[in-house]
Design an enzyme around this catalytic site. Structure first.
Site, short mmCIF file in Angstrom:
data_model
loop_
_atom_site.label_atom_id
_atom_site.label_comp_id
_atom_site.label_asym_id
_atom_site.label_seq_id
_atom_site.Cartn_x
_atom_site.Cartn_y
_atom_site.Cartn_z
N HIS A 154 3.92 -49.59 -10.64
CA HIS A 154 4.75 -50.51 -9.85
C HIS A 154 4.29 -50.47 -8.41
O HIS A 154 3.40 -49.69 -8.05
CB HIS A 154 6.24 -50.11 -9.93
N HIS A 216 3.95 -48.76 -1.02
CA HIS A 216 3.07 -47.97 -1.88
C HIS A 216 2.80 -48.67 -3.19
O HIS A 216 3.62 -49.44 -3.68
CB HIS A 216 3.63 -46.57 -2.15
N HIS A 248 13.37 -38.49 -6.68
CA HIS A 248 14.21 -39.54 -6.13
C HIS A 248 15.58 -39.51 -6.81
O HIS A 248 15.67 -39.28 -8.02
CB HIS A 248 13.63 -40.93 -6.41
N TYR A 257 4.43 -38.81 -2.54
CA TYR A 257 3.83 -39.89 -1.76
C TYR A 257 2.71 -39.31 -0.91
O TYR A 257 2.89 -38.25 -0.28
CB TYR A 257 4.85 -40.53 -0.81
FE LIG Z 1 7.54 -45.84 -6.31
#
Ligand SMILES: [Fe+2]
Length: 309
Positions: A154, A216, A248, A257
């Site tokens: 995604h 991202h 998350h 990240y």
């Molecule tokens: Fe993500």
């Protein structure tokens, strides 16, 4: 067959500042498989377990960021129907001829009110995942090279007019809203996570004043242990890490990240739940987004809100 319409994220084209440095990074650190280069100098990659020829394309430019993000649709009839539906909704569309990207059929291109260029296409040459189609092994040598995610999963994109973007995805393209973060006054959504499948997100958007920004692109790992191994490989290669490893609250994904050599953020992640279209969206209040972003630390990392490419 239940999965029709838009099938999945198919490709992203991302700008890099130094092509060969970026090829080394994406091939040898992230562990993507290089599948071709075209006359324009673009370099094509796929993840080891993807079957289509390419999913992540880089080109050299003087600024980082994303050129476009494309979704694969079921077939040519679906492509034509969605093109007509987008136009009927009031969006201008453009046809990019087959072959403009390597091993990729005709694309329907349109620009969202957030400033992001989106594409739909029905055809991309299947080159397989390097494993047999009869009695396949569960993995092969490509899975052991670098971080080696299984697929482009995604993207999170930052731009204005998220409410209008949500309408296009849900009313025209057949997506449904999985999770959202409310605006401080609770009247609207400052961020949305959208699915066209059984995945917790196929694309996400956050409200941001500048149009067309990349937060991202995300790559799926097979396990939490593989996410931690990705973090080890990032550190071995002195990759700048933004957040994580952590989980998350939003989507329940377990994540790291980090940034590529040009400053494009990418994510290696696993997990999340499996929503269905009849589920109502989960909601995070603005004052609790720290928990939504980083559940263990309950921390609203400044970089998450402000650093984009
Ligand atoms: Fe993500």
């Amino acid at each position: 067959m239940a999965l029709t319409g838009v099938l999945r994220p198919g490709h992203a084209q991302v700008r890099v500042l130094d092509l060969e440095e970026s090829v080394r990074f994406y091939r040898d650190v992230l562990g993507l498989v290089e599948t071709g280069r075209d006359a324009e100098g673009r370099v094509y990659f796929k993840c080891w377990d993807e079957r289509d020829h390419n999913s992540y394309v880089i080109r050299q430019a003087d600024r980082a960021g994303i050129d476009f993000f494309g979704f694969k649709v079921l077939d040519k009839a679906t492509l034509d129907q969605l093109d007509a539906d987008l136009q009927a909704y009031g969006l201008a569309t453009e046809r990019i001829p087959a072959g403009e990207m390597l091993e990729t059929g005709e694309r329907v291109r349109f620009t969202l009110p957030s400033g992001h260029v989106m594409e739909l296409y029905a055809d991309k040459t299947s080159i397989g995942n390097g494993l047999a189609e009869v009695n396949p092994a569960p993995w092969g040598p490509q899975r052991e090279h670098g971080i080696a995610p299984v697929r482009l999963d995604h993207a999170l994109l930052y731009g204005p007019n998220v409410a209008e973007v949500q309408k296009i995805f849900t009313e025209v393209l057949g997506f449904y809203l999985v999770e959202r973060v409310l605006t401080p006054d609770g009247e609207g959504n400052v961020a949305i996570w959208l699915s066209c499948s059984h995945k917790v997100h196929d694309i996400a958007f956050a409200e941001y004043p500048e149009p067309g920004k990349l937060h991202h692109c995300s790559f799926l790992m097979e396990s939490w242990e593989q996410v931690l191994r990705a973090g080890d490989i990032m550190s071995m290669n002195l990759v700048p890490v933004d957040i994580g490893p952590t989980r998350h609250g939003v989507t329940r994904g377990c994540t790291i990240y980090a940034w590529d050599p040009s400053g494009n953020r990418f994510e290696t992640f696993m997990g999340g739940y499996q929503p269905y279209p009849d589920y109502g969206p989960l909601t995070w209040t603005f004052d609790n987004f720290g928990q939504g972003l980083d559940y263990p630390q309950r921390k609203l990392h400044e970089t998450f809100l402000t650093v984009v490419s």
